[in-house]
Write a protein that holds these residues in place. Sequence first.
Motif, mmCIF file in Angstrom:
data_model
loop_
_atom_site.group_PDB
_atom_site.id
_atom_site.type_symbol
_atom_site.label_atom_id
_atom_site.label_comp_id
_atom_site.label_asym_id
_atom_site.label_seq_id
_atom_site.Cartn_x
_atom_site.Cartn_y
_atom_site.Cartn_z
ATOM 1 N N VAL A 80 0.832 -1.205 0.000
ATOM 2 C CA VAL A 80 0.000 0.000 0.000
ATOM 3 C C VAL A 80 0.872 1.263 0.000
ATOM 4 O O VAL A 80 0.490 2.283 -0.576
ATOM 5 C CB VAL A 80 -0.993 0.037 1.182
ATOM 6 C CG1 VAL A 80 -1.979 -1.104 1.079
ATOM 7 C CG2 VAL A 80 -0.277 0.011 2.518
ATOM 8 N N ILE A 81 2.054 1.182 0.623
ATOM 9 C CA ILE A 81 2.960 2.332 0.629
ATOM 10 C C ILE A 81 3.474 2.606 -0.784
ATOM 11 O O ILE A 81 3.510 3.754 -1.250
ATOM 12 C CB ILE A 81 4.164 2.079 1.569
ATOM 13 C CG1 ILE A 81 3.729 2.187 3.026
ATOM 14 C CG2 ILE A 81 5.295 3.078 1.293
ATOM 15 C CD1 ILE A 81 3.463 3.589 3.504
ATOM 16 N N LEU A 82 3.881 1.537 -1.501
ATOM 17 C CA LEU A 82 4.473 1.674 -2.834
ATOM 18 C C LEU A 82 3.418 1.726 -3.937
ATOM 19 O O LEU A 82 3.755 1.968 -5.095
ATOM 20 C CB LEU A 82 5.424 0.511 -3.105
ATOM 21 C CG LEU A 82 6.613 0.371 -2.132
ATOM 22 C CD1 LEU A 82 7.446 -0.852 -2.478
ATOM 23 C CD2 LEU A 82 7.477 1.622 -2.162
ATOM 24 N N LYS A 83 2.160 1.468 -3.578
ATOM 25 C CA LYS A 83 1.071 1.435 -4.557
ATOM 26 C C LYS A 83 1.338 0.408 -5.645
ATOM 27 O O LYS A 83 1.102 0.624 -6.835
ATOM 28 C CB LYS A 83 0.842 2.829 -5.176
ATOM 29 C CG LYS A 83 0.396 3.870 -4.166
ATOM 30 C CD LYS A 83 0.112 5.212 -4.838
ATOM 31 C CE LYS A 83 -0.401 6.222 -3.824
ATOM 32 N NZ LYS A 83 -0.701 7.538 -4.447
ATOM 33 N N ASP A 84 1.904 -0.722 -5.216
ATOM 34 C CA ASP A 84 2.231 -1.815 -6.131
ATOM 35 C C ASP A 84 2.335 -3.091 -5.310
ATOM 36 O O ASP A 84 2.811 -3.063 -4.168
ATOM 37 C CB ASP A 84 3.560 -1.526 -6.840
ATOM 38 C CG ASP A 84 3.870 -2.543 -7.927
ATOM 39 O OD1 ASP A 84 2.927 -3.194 -8.412
ATOM 40 O OD2 ASP A 84 5.055 -2.685 -8.275
ATOM 41 N N SER A 85 1.903 -4.194 -5.855
ATOM 42 C CA SER A 85 1.958 -5.452 -5.126
ATOM 43 C C SER A 85 3.402 -5.957 -5.059
ATOM 44 O O SER A 85 4.040 -6.178 -6.096
ATOM 45 C CB SER A 85 1.075 -6.498 -5.811
ATOM 46 O OG SER A 85 1.146 -7.730 -5.125
ATOM 47 N N VAL A 86 3.917 -6.100 -3.843
ATOM 48 C CA VAL A 86 5.296 -6.571 -3.674
ATOM 49 C C VAL A 86 5.305 -7.750 -2.719
ATOM 50 O O VAL A 86 4.404 -7.919 -1.891
ATOM 51 C CB VAL A 86 6.217 -5.451 -3.127
ATOM 52 C CG1 VAL A 86 6.332 -4.320 -4.129
ATOM 53 C CG2 VAL A 86 5.723 -4.930 -1.779
ATOM 54 N N HIS A 87 6.362 -8.560 -2.866
ATOM 55 C CA HIS A 87 6.512 -9.725 -1.989
ATOM 56 C C HIS A 87 7.938 -9.761 -1.476
ATOM 57 O O HIS A 87 8.894 -9.797 -2.264
ATOM 58 C CB HIS A 87 6.203 -11.008 -2.757
ATOM 59 C CG HIS A 87 6.252 -12.247 -1.900
ATOM 60 N ND1 HIS A 87 5.215 -12.629 -1.091
ATOM 61 C CD2 HIS A 87 7.233 -13.166 -1.707
ATOM 62 C CE1 HIS A 87 5.538 -13.738 -0.452
ATOM 63 N NE2 HIS A 87 6.765 -14.079 -0.801
ATOM 64 N N VAL A 88 8.082 -9.716 -0.150
ATOM 65 C CA VAL A 88 9.416 -9.745 0.451
ATOM 66 C C VAL A 88 9.982 -11.153 0.334
ATOM 67 O O VAL A 88 9.396 -12.114 0.815
ATOM 68 C CB VAL A 88 9.355 -9.330 1.939
ATOM 69 C CG1 VAL A 88 10.728 -9.501 2.587
ATOM 70 C CG2 VAL A 88 8.895 -7.884 2.062
ATOM 71 N N MET A 89 11.129 -11.266 -0.350
ATOM 72 C CA MET A 89 11.762 -12.567 -0.527
ATOM 73 C C MET A 89 12.748 -12.861 0.602
ATOM 74 O O MET A 89 12.845 -13.983 1.078
ATOM 75 C CB MET A 89 12.509 -12.603 -1.871
ATOM 76 C CG MET A 89 13.112 -13.962 -2.213
ATOM 77 S SD MET A 89 13.870 -13.993 -3.862
ATOM 78 C CE MET A 89 15.292 -12.935 -3.577
ATOM 79 N N SER A 90 13.466 -11.827 1.068
ATOM 80 C CA SER A 90 14.449 -12.052 2.126
ATOM 81 C C SER A 90 14.778 -10.745 2.830
ATOM 82 O O SER A 90 14.527 -9.658 2.307
ATOM 83 C CB SER A 90 15.738 -12.664 1.549
ATOM 84 O OG SER A 90 16.332 -11.772 0.619
ATOM 85 N N VAL A 91 15.322 -10.893 4.031
ATOM 86 C CA VAL A 91 15.807 -9.753 4.794
ATOM 87 C C VAL A 91 17.320 -9.717 4.629
ATOM 88 O O VAL A 91 18.005 -10.707 4.884
ATOM 89 C CB VAL A 91 15.447 -9.875 6.284
ATOM 90 C CG1 VAL A 91 15.976 -8.681 7.063
ATOM 91 C CG2 VAL A 91 13.942 -9.985 6.445
ATOM 92 N N LEU A 92 17.850 -8.585 4.164
ATOM 93 C CA LEU A 92 19.285 -8.463 3.925
ATOM 94 C C LEU A 92 19.980 -7.933 5.164
ATOM 95 O O LEU A 92 19.379 -7.197 5.960
ATOM 96 C CB LEU A 92 19.545 -7.518 2.745
ATOM 97 C CG LEU A 92 18.917 -7.924 1.400
ATOM 98 C CD1 LEU A 92 19.253 -6.884 0.337
ATOM 99 C CD2 LEU A 92 19.406 -9.294 0.962
#
Length: 344
Positions: A80-92
């Motif tokens: 919702v922040i980026l106004k695009d569907s995103v999926h977190v793959m990993s924490v760097l």
Amino acid sequence: MPQSLKECFPMIQSRGEILKQMNKQKNLKATFESWKPEEQKEFLDICTGVRGVKMLYDAFFKEVMNPEYAPHRLNSFLSVILKDSVHVMSVLPNESTRLTDESSLLIMDIVVEFESGGIANVEVQKIGYLFPGQRSACYSADLLLRQYKRLRDEKKKGFSYRDIQTVYTIVLFEHSPKEFQVYPGVYRHCFEQKSDTGIEFKMPQKFIYIPLDIFRKKQQNEDGKIHNRLEAWLTFFCRDEPEMILRLIEQYPEFKALYEDVYELCRNVEGVMEIFSKELLEMDRNTVKLMIDEMQEEIQRKEQAIQEKDRALKQQEKELTLAKRQNESFEQRIAELEKKLLEK
């Protein structure tokens, strides 16, 4: 609809139960008695549901937003922040060269990588520092360079600058810097690089700032309305009034699980007291740091004003010296003419 937080979350303990646990342990009782009366009341009100939990407390925030065991929450928030569907793959790993004295003002500072290859640095600041643009640019550049080095090492000769993906810097302010106060009705600011001629390049750095204090004021002026999912998330982060929490859960039921996690944490009185003590200490440090920053800025302004006055005085002195020389030359010329007249 439940009329109280206790009704909605049965695991919330009573005042008597909490005091009983504290009285059993001398160290807890001593800690509690060391607090100011208003701090004691705030602690008991939070634990008993008289008021909501402050989700921007460090431990509470990390408990509900930890991407390692609840990635869907961070996915939802960032989408919702980026106004695009995103999926977190990993924490760097967070290898930022952030200054030591800045770390105390950060509630959360994580770097995540999306499935698309993009990277986001998400941080929540308790008190916004001076020069937010310059600071964000430095940390974004650091993150972009890390991505470049990692991709270059992985792909070796196959590396192309086409592989560089967007790096997002997302900053939420509990108390935003003065620059944001000029826009009292705006609670999302997005920055990206653009040409003044219309030519389009893919510039990988983007910045998003969310001043939660401004959102809170705006929402209060609108009788607590929650218009969309972004406002639901911001309500979750910055509103601790029981009526607002109940309204949020009624409108967006998925947030109930997040509150349940925190109220389960609150059952550990010793742990919550430790969290609360740390927050009180950090608030004092933050206030001192902010005051120092503001004083330094005021000193710089005064020094600049003094320098400008010195320059003006020097210029006036130069003009007076020149005028004096011109006057002396004029008087000398008159004397010469008078002498010639007398000789005749």
